[in-house]
Design a protein around this motif. Structure first.
Motif, PDB file in Angstrom:
ATOM      1  N   SER A   1      -3.907  -3.488   1.255  1.00 36.44           N
ATOM      2  CA  SER A   1      -5.014  -3.814   0.098  1.00 36.44           C
ATOM      3  C   SER A   1      -4.697  -4.607  -0.342  1.00 36.44           C
ATOM      4  O   SER A   1      -5.436  -5.411  -0.747  1.00 36.44           O
ATOM      5  CB  SER A   1      -5.123  -2.600  -0.120  1.00 36.44           C
ATOM      6  N   THR A   2      -3.318  -4.266  -1.364  1.00 41.27           N
ATOM      7  CA  THR A   2      -2.870  -5.623  -2.197  1.00 41.27           C
ATOM      8  C   THR A   2      -1.709  -5.975  -1.419  1.00 41.27           C
ATOM      9  O   THR A   2      -1.047  -5.186  -0.924  1.00 41.27           O
ATOM     10  CB  THR A   2      -2.562  -4.414  -3.906  1.00 41.27           C
ATOM     11  N   CYS A   3      -0.746  -6.779  -2.298  1.00 36.70           N
ATOM     12  CA  CYS A   3       0.554  -7.129  -1.084  1.00 36.70           C
ATOM     13  C   CYS A   3       0.835  -8.278  -2.660  1.00 36.70           C
ATOM     14  O   CYS A   3       0.789  -8.936  -3.445  1.00 36.70           O
ATOM     15  CB  CYS A   3      -0.139  -7.771  -0.393  1.00 36.70           C
ATOM     16  N   SER A   4       2.392  -8.187  -2.473  1.00 39.32           N
ATOM     17  CA  SER A   4       3.175  -9.252  -2.808  1.00 39.32           C
ATOM     18  C   SER A   4       3.772 -11.068  -2.292  1.00 39.32           C
ATOM     19  O   SER A   4       4.080 -11.806  -2.602  1.00 39.32           O
ATOM     20  CB  SER A   4       4.405  -9.134  -3.721  1.00 39.32           C
ATOM     21  N   GLY A   5       3.073 -10.877  -1.492  1.00 37.56           N
ATOM     22  CA  GLY A   5       3.536 -12.123  -0.233  1.00 37.56           C
ATOM     23  C   GLY A   5       2.243 -11.970   1.036  1.00 37.56           C
ATOM     24  O   GLY A   5       1.729 -10.970   1.511  1.00 37.56           O
ATOM     25  N   SER A   6       2.662 -12.772   1.726  1.00 39.64           N
ATOM     26  CA  SER A   6       1.694 -13.061   2.884  1.00 39.64           C
ATOM     27  C   SER A   6       1.661 -12.559   4.769  1.00 39.64           C
ATOM     28  O   SER A   6       1.168 -11.911   5.057  1.00 39.64           O
ATOM     29  CB  SER A   6       1.066 -14.727   3.381  1.00 39.64           C
ATOM     30  N   GLU A   7       3.194 -11.347   4.465  1.00 41.07           N
ATOM     31  CA  GLU A   7       3.118 -11.072   5.727  1.00 41.07           C
ATOM     32  C   GLU A   7       3.341  -9.769   5.197  1.00 41.07           C
ATOM     33  O   GLU A   7       2.729  -8.808   4.534  1.00 41.07           O
ATOM     34  CB  GLU A   7       5.695 -11.330   5.584  1.00 41.07           C
ATOM     35  N   ALA A   8       2.924  -8.869   6.794  1.00 49.60           N
ATOM     36  CA  ALA A   8       2.858  -7.280   7.212  1.00 49.60           C
ATOM     37  C   ALA A   8       4.010  -6.457   6.057  1.00 49.60           C
ATOM     38  O   ALA A   8       3.004  -5.424   5.706  1.00 49.60           O
ATOM     39  CB  ALA A   8       2.872  -7.414   8.771  1.00 49.60           C
ATOM     40  N   ARG A   9       4.746  -6.830   5.764  1.00 50.81           N
ATOM     41  CA  ARG A   9       5.634  -6.597   5.220  1.00 50.81           C
ATOM     42  C   ARG A   9       5.945  -6.798   3.914  1.00 50.81           C
ATOM     43  O   ARG A   9       6.557  -5.977   3.020  1.00 50.81           O
ATOM     44  CB  ARG A   9       7.419  -6.325   5.692  1.00 50.81           C
ATOM     45  N   ASP A  10       4.824  -7.446   3.083  1.00 52.47           N
ATOM     46  CA  ASP A  10       5.177  -7.392   1.902  1.00 52.47           C
ATOM     47  C   ASP A  10       3.390  -6.835   1.286  1.00 52.47           C
ATOM     48  O   ASP A  10       3.348  -7.143  -0.300  1.00 52.47           O
ATOM     49  CB  ASP A  10       4.228  -9.275   1.217  1.00 52.47           C
ATOM     50  N   CYS A  11       2.990  -5.407   1.484  1.00 49.80           N
ATOM     51  CA  CYS A  11       2.015  -4.902   1.304  1.00 49.80           C
ATOM     52  C   CYS A  11       2.931  -4.042   0.058  1.00 49.80           C
ATOM     53  O   CYS A  11       3.824  -3.330   0.308  1.00 49.80           O
ATOM     54  CB  CYS A  11       1.370  -3.977   2.251  1.00 49.80           C
ATOM     55  N   THR A  12       1.393  -3.515  -0.766  1.00 41.56           N
ATOM     56  CA  THR A  12       2.002  -3.150  -2.370  1.00 41.56           C
ATOM     57  C   THR A  12       0.986  -2.025  -2.138  1.00 41.56           C
ATOM     58  O   THR A  12       1.367  -0.950  -3.062  1.00 41.56           O
ATOM     59  CB  THR A  12       1.974  -3.722  -3.205  1.00 41.56           C
ATOM     60  N   GLN A  13       0.014  -1.765  -1.423  1.00 39.10           N
ATOM     61  CA  GLN A  13      -0.975  -0.550  -1.875  1.00 39.10           C
ATOM     62  C   GLN A  13      -1.800  -1.133  -0.045  1.00 39.10           C
ATOM     63  O   GLN A  13      -2.066  -1.971   0.833  1.00 39.10           O
ATOM     64  CB  GLN A  13      -2.281  -0.410  -2.929  1.00 39.10           C
ATOM     65  N   CYS A  14      -2.111   0.093   0.366  1.00 44.65           N
ATOM     66  CA  CYS A  14      -2.347   0.221   1.827  1.00 44.65           C
ATOM     67  C   CYS A  14      -3.892   0.580   1.885  1.00 44.65           C
ATOM     68  O   CYS A  14      -3.970   1.974   1.217  1.00 44.65           O
ATOM     69  CB  CYS A  14      -1.875   0.796   2.543  1.00 44.65           C
ATOM     70  N   PRO A  15      -4.796   0.100   2.870  1.00 44.28           N
ATOM     71  CA  PRO A  15      -6.453   0.716   3.201  1.00 44.28           C
ATOM     72  C   PRO A  15      -6.078   2.204   3.443  1.00 44.28           C
ATOM     73  O   PRO A  15      -5.233   2.758   4.550  1.00 44.28           O
ATOM     74  CB  PRO A  15      -6.946  -0.304   3.620  1.00 44.28           C
ATOM     75  N   ASN A  16      -7.387   2.922   3.302  1.00 52.87           N
ATOM     76  CA  ASN A  16      -7.808   3.353   4.798  1.00 52.87           C
ATOM     77  C   ASN A  16      -6.650   5.065   4.440  1.00 52.87           C
ATOM     78  O   ASN A  16      -6.819   5.453   5.917  1.00 52.87           O
ATOM     79  CB  ASN A  16      -8.411   3.120   5.985  1.00 52.87           C
ATOM     80  N   GLY A  17      -6.048   5.333   3.648  1.00 51.15           N
ATOM     81  CA  GLY A  17      -5.425   6.531   4.006  1.00 51.15           C
ATOM     82  C   GLY A  17      -4.145   5.847   3.967  1.00 51.15           C
ATOM     83  O   GLY A  17      -3.061   6.949   4.725  1.00 51.15           O
ATOM     84  N   ASP A  18      -3.401   5.028   4.859  1.00 48.14           N
ATOM     85  CA  ASP A  18      -2.312   4.779   5.101  1.00 48.14           C
ATOM     86  C   ASP A  18      -1.249   4.763   4.175  1.00 48.14           C
ATOM     87  O   ASP A  18      -1.140   4.889   2.914  1.00 48.14           O
ATOM     88  CB  ASP A  18      -2.241   3.170   5.853  1.00 48.14           C
ATOM     89  N   LEU A  19       0.640   5.124   5.140  1.00 52.35           N
ATOM     90  CA  LEU A  19       1.204   5.390   3.944  1.00 52.35           C
ATOM     91  C   LEU A  19       2.322   3.759   3.668  1.00 52.35           C
ATOM     92  O   LEU A  19       2.069   2.690   4.823  1.00 52.35           O
ATOM     93  CB  LEU A  19       2.220   6.443   4.787  1.00 52.35           C
ATOM     94  N   LEU A  20       2.407   3.437   2.824  1.00 49.20           N
ATOM     95  CA  LEU A  20       3.171   2.544   2.407  1.00 49.20           C
ATOM     96  C   LEU A  20       4.864   3.326   2.804  1.00 49.20           C
ATOM     97  O   LEU A  20       5.261   3.883   2.267  1.00 49.20           O
ATOM     98  CB  LEU A  20       3.334   1.505   0.616  1.00 49.20           C
ATOM     99  N   LEU A  21       5.443   2.028   4.118  1.00 51.91           N
ATOM    100  CA  LEU A  21       6.582   2.742   4.083  1.00 51.91           C
ATOM    101  C   LEU A  21       7.659   1.015   3.349  1.00 51.91           C
ATOM    102  O   LEU A  21       7.801   0.128   3.943  1.00 51.91           O
ATOM    103  CB  LEU A  21       6.815   1.958   5.477  1.00 51.91           C
ATOM    104  N   LEU A  22       7.425   2.171   2.506  1.00 52.37           N
ATOM    105  CA  LEU A  22       8.621   1.095   1.453  1.00 52.37           C
ATOM    106  C   LEU A  22      10.178   0.309   2.292  1.00 52.37           C
ATOM    107  O   LEU A  22      10.930   0.772   2.529  1.00 52.37           O
ATOM    108  CB  LEU A  22       9.463   1.693   0.332  1.00 52.37           C
ATOM    109  N   VAL A  23       9.763  -1.185   2.270  1.00 49.87           N
ATOM    110  CA  VAL A  23      11.228  -1.704   2.301  1.00 49.87           C
ATOM    111  C   VAL A  23      12.249  -2.930   1.325  1.00 49.87           C
ATOM    112  O   VAL A  23      12.862  -3.027   1.891  1.00 49.87           O
ATOM    113  CB  VAL A  23      10.781  -3.113   3.539  1.00 49.87           C
ATOM    114  N   ASN A  24      10.904  -2.453   0.078  1.00 51.49           N
ATOM    115  CA  ASN A  24      11.770  -3.029  -1.131  1.00 51.49           C
ATOM    116  C   ASN A  24      11.131  -2.604  -1.931  1.00 51.49           C
ATOM    117  O   ASN A  24      10.578  -2.778  -2.992  1.00 51.49           O
ATOM    118  CB  ASN A  24      11.369  -4.889  -1.202  1.00 51.49           C
ATOM    119  N   LYS A  25      12.589  -1.837  -2.689  1.00 51.56           N
ATOM    120  CA  LYS A  25      12.033  -1.580  -3.748  1.00 51.56           C
ATOM    121  C   LYS A  25      12.125  -1.861  -4.798  1.00 51.56           C
ATOM    122  O   LYS A  25      11.672  -1.935  -5.778  1.00 51.56           O
ATOM    123  CB  LYS A  25      13.888   0.081  -4.309  1.00 51.56           C
ATOM    124  N   ASN A  26      12.768  -3.003  -5.119  1.00 52.63           N
ATOM    125  CA  ASN A  26      12.854  -3.283  -6.482  1.00 52.63           C
ATOM    126  C   ASN A  26      10.650  -4.311  -6.415  1.00 52.63           C
ATOM    127  O   ASN A  26      10.582  -4.648  -7.942  1.00 52.63           O
ATOM    128  CB  ASN A  26      13.465  -4.879  -5.786  1.00 52.63           C
TER     129      ASN A  26
END
Length: 93
Positions: free
Chosen positions: A35-60
């Motif tokens: 939904s929102t992101c910090s970059g173009s990759e799938a691992r760059d999400c900062t928010q997810c759509p449709n009730g999906d969960l954000l699996l944090l890989v970068n705490k910073n």
């Protein structure tokens, strides 16, 4: 001012876009799973759509991958809409 993909100028990027670090005045699209992101990759999400969960890989940057279902049972705990990694020395938390 930032320019989105259709050339409109604004002070911030619209949802599903991020501010390019290569050209700071350009808004580029997020990966389709974000939904929102910090970059173009799938691992760059900062928010997810449709009730999906954000699996944090970068705490910073508070970014990660969007997943459906539940957080992994080993190595993560759920905090609202995020799966947060346990401390490195812990298997569960």
């Amino acid at each position: 001012e930032l320019s989105d993909p259709i050339g409109t100028c604004s002070s911030q990027c619209p949802d599903s876009h991020y501010q390019s670090t290569k050209n700071g005045k350009l808004c580029l699209p997020c990966h389709s799973t974000c939904s929102t992101c910090s970059g173009s990759e799938a691992r760059d999400c900062t928010q997810c759509p449709n009730g999906d969960l954000l699996l944090l890989v970068n705490k910073n940057t508070q970014s990660g991958s969007c997943i459906s279902g539940t957080c992994p049972s080993i190595g993560y705990y759920r905090d609202d809409t995020k799966c947060i990694p346990c401390k490195q020395e812990c298997e569960t938390c």
